[in-house]
Design a protein around this motif. Sequence first.
Motif, PDB file in Angstrom:
ATOM      1  N   UNK A  30       0.855  -1.181   0.000  1.00  9.01           N
ATOM      2  CA  UNK A  30       0.000   0.000   0.000  1.00  9.01           C
ATOM      3  C   UNK A  30       0.894   1.236   0.000  1.00  9.01           C
ATOM      4  N   UNK A  31       0.636   2.152  -0.919  1.00  6.52           N
ATOM      5  CA  UNK A  31       1.472   3.345  -1.015  1.00  6.52           C
ATOM      6  C   UNK A  31       0.602   4.584  -1.129  1.00  6.52           C
ATOM      7  N   UNK A  32       0.888   5.568  -0.280  1.00  3.73           N
ATOM      8  CA  UNK A  32       0.221   6.864  -0.347  1.00  3.73           C
ATOM      9  C   UNK A  32       1.266   7.948  -0.157  1.00  3.73           C
ATOM     10  N   UNK A  33       1.152   9.020  -0.933  1.00  3.58           N
ATOM     11  CA  UNK A  33       2.115  10.117  -0.798  1.00  3.58           C
ATOM     12  C   UNK A  33       1.452  11.438  -1.112  1.00  3.58           C
ATOM     13  N   UNK A  34       1.919  12.463  -0.419  1.00  3.60           N
ATOM     14  CA  UNK A  34       1.575  13.842  -0.760  1.00  3.60           C
ATOM     15  C   UNK A  34       2.883  14.521  -1.150  1.00  3.60           C
ATOM     16  N   UNK A  35       2.935  15.032  -2.377  1.00  3.58           N
ATOM     17  CA  UNK A  35       4.133  15.672  -2.900  1.00  3.58           C
ATOM     18  C   UNK A  35       3.839  17.113  -3.243  1.00  3.58           C
ATOM     19  N   UNK A  36       4.850  17.939  -3.219  1.00  3.13           N
ATOM     20  CA  UNK A  36       4.676  19.318  -3.657  1.00  3.13           C
ATOM     21  C   UNK A  36       4.527  19.354  -5.179  1.00  3.13           C
ATOM     22  N   UNK A  69      -4.671   0.375  -7.947  1.00  3.32           N
ATOM     23  CA  UNK A  69      -5.635   0.452  -6.831  1.00  3.32           C
ATOM     24  C   UNK A  69      -4.960   0.556  -5.463  1.00  3.32           C
ATOM     25  N   UNK A  70      -3.752   0.044  -5.349  1.00  2.00           N
ATOM     26  CA  UNK A  70      -3.077   0.013  -4.052  1.00  2.00           C
ATOM     27  C   UNK A  70      -2.213   1.239  -3.799  1.00  2.00           C
ATOM     28  N   UNK A  71      -2.261   2.210  -4.705  1.00  2.00           N
ATOM     29  CA  UNK A  71      -1.386   3.383  -4.563  1.00  2.00           C
ATOM     30  C   UNK A  71      -2.174   4.662  -4.812  1.00  2.00           C
ATOM     31  N   UNK A  72      -1.662   5.746  -4.253  1.00  2.00           N
ATOM     32  CA  UNK A  72      -2.274   7.045  -4.469  1.00  2.00           C
ATOM     33  C   UNK A  72      -1.272   8.152  -4.228  1.00  2.00           C
ATOM     34  N   UNK A  73      -1.325   9.175  -5.075  1.00  2.00           N
ATOM     35  CA  UNK A  73      -0.449  10.335  -4.935  1.00  2.00           C
ATOM     36  C   UNK A  73      -1.311  11.581  -4.964  1.00  2.00           C
ATOM     37  N   UNK A 103       7.617   9.981 -15.950  1.00  2.00           N
ATOM     38  CA  UNK A 103       6.192  10.295 -16.100  1.00  2.00           C
ATOM     39  C   UNK A 103       5.388   9.004 -16.281  1.00  2.00           C
ATOM     40  N   UNK A 104       5.890   8.109 -17.133  1.00  2.00           N
ATOM     41  CA  UNK A 104       5.197   6.844 -17.379  1.00  2.00           C
ATOM     42  C   UNK A 104       5.166   5.992 -16.112  1.00  2.00           C
ATOM     43  N   UNK A 105       6.265   6.008 -15.372  1.00  2.00           N
ATOM     44  CA  UNK A 105       6.318   5.235 -14.125  1.00  2.00           C
ATOM     45  C   UNK A 105       5.344   5.798 -13.105  1.00  2.00           C
ATOM     46  N   UNK A 106       5.267   7.122 -13.022  1.00  2.00           N
ATOM     47  CA  UNK A 106       4.334   7.759 -12.099  1.00  2.00           C
ATOM     48  C   UNK A 106       2.896   7.472 -12.504  1.00  2.00           C
ATOM     49  N   UNK A 107       2.621   7.410 -13.811  1.00  2.00           N
ATOM     50  CA  UNK A 107       1.279   7.087 -14.283  1.00  2.00           C
ATOM     51  C   UNK A 107       0.884   5.681 -13.842  1.00  2.00           C
ATOM     52  N   UNK A 108       1.818   4.745 -13.919  1.00  2.00           N
ATOM     53  CA  UNK A 108       1.556   3.383 -13.440  1.00  2.00           C
ATOM     54  C   UNK A 108       1.178   3.384 -11.962  1.00  2.00           C
ATOM     55  N   UNK A 109       1.889   4.191 -11.192  1.00  2.00           N
ATOM     56  CA  UNK A 109       1.649   4.227  -9.744  1.00  2.00           C
ATOM     57  C   UNK A 109       0.263   4.787  -9.444  1.00  2.00           C
TER      58      UNK A 109
END
Length: 262
Positions: free
Chosen positions: A163-169, A193-197, A183-189
């Motif tokens: 499970x991954x959750x992040x708040x980034x500037x 369903x188990x991740x959120x940014x 960018x493509x890697x971030x799109x995958x993340x």
Amino acid sequence: MEETLAEIEFLALSPNRVTVLESLAEGRRTRSELAEATGASQATLGRILGDFEDRDWATRIDGGYAATATGRLVAEGFRDLLDVMAVERELRDVVAYLPTEAMEFDLRHLADATIVTPTQTRPNAPLQRLLALMRDAESVTAFSHALNDQSLSVVADRLGAQEFEAVLTRGAVDSLTADETLRARLRRVVSAPSAGVRVADGDIPVAVTVADDVVNFLVRDDRGVVQASVDTTDPAVREWAQRRYEHYRVNSEPLTAEDLDG
């Protein structure tokens, strides 16, 4: 002031005095028990106990000795000083880079922290420490002004198992999206369903990652160069990290795959 410093010096110059006073503060002790705790001779213990009786820090009781109320006060205060100085020594080499104004907890909670700094043979040691924590975790929560490509790679590799959750500037997200591969890697993340940014428009002065029960600070200098990894399992620091994450979460917007198209 001078008399107070003299009393501090009196204790500080003798580890045996400190051990005896702390032992007596815990309860009644016989001279044999004090000898076992310190390894000091009976003659040395006699001088220490005599000095303590002169200061009214200790009193004889039931064939042994115990600290008086003021003796317990001194023992507690001196232990606090020792703890503070121990933390200061641990943080001395990295405190200049720590965003202490944003770390709203007593720094003594970092007394048992693991601190990893770069070396000539392992210049990336701090980052490698963080990556190892992330790889082994079932849950990762982060809030940061930066997310490097290696951390993003670990998150992408662990999708579905973590499970991954992040708040980034906004600046951190822009740095990632400026590179096509990232960018493509971030799109995958963000599509998993188990991740959120989420994206915060305001500043996040710290780089914090919570990997299961470990809170990690990745410490950078003014140029953005990583200077240390500081992590702890202290409950007070975990509570602080949870509060800060929730603060940033409610003041941010979700990042979607659509936001990264184009």
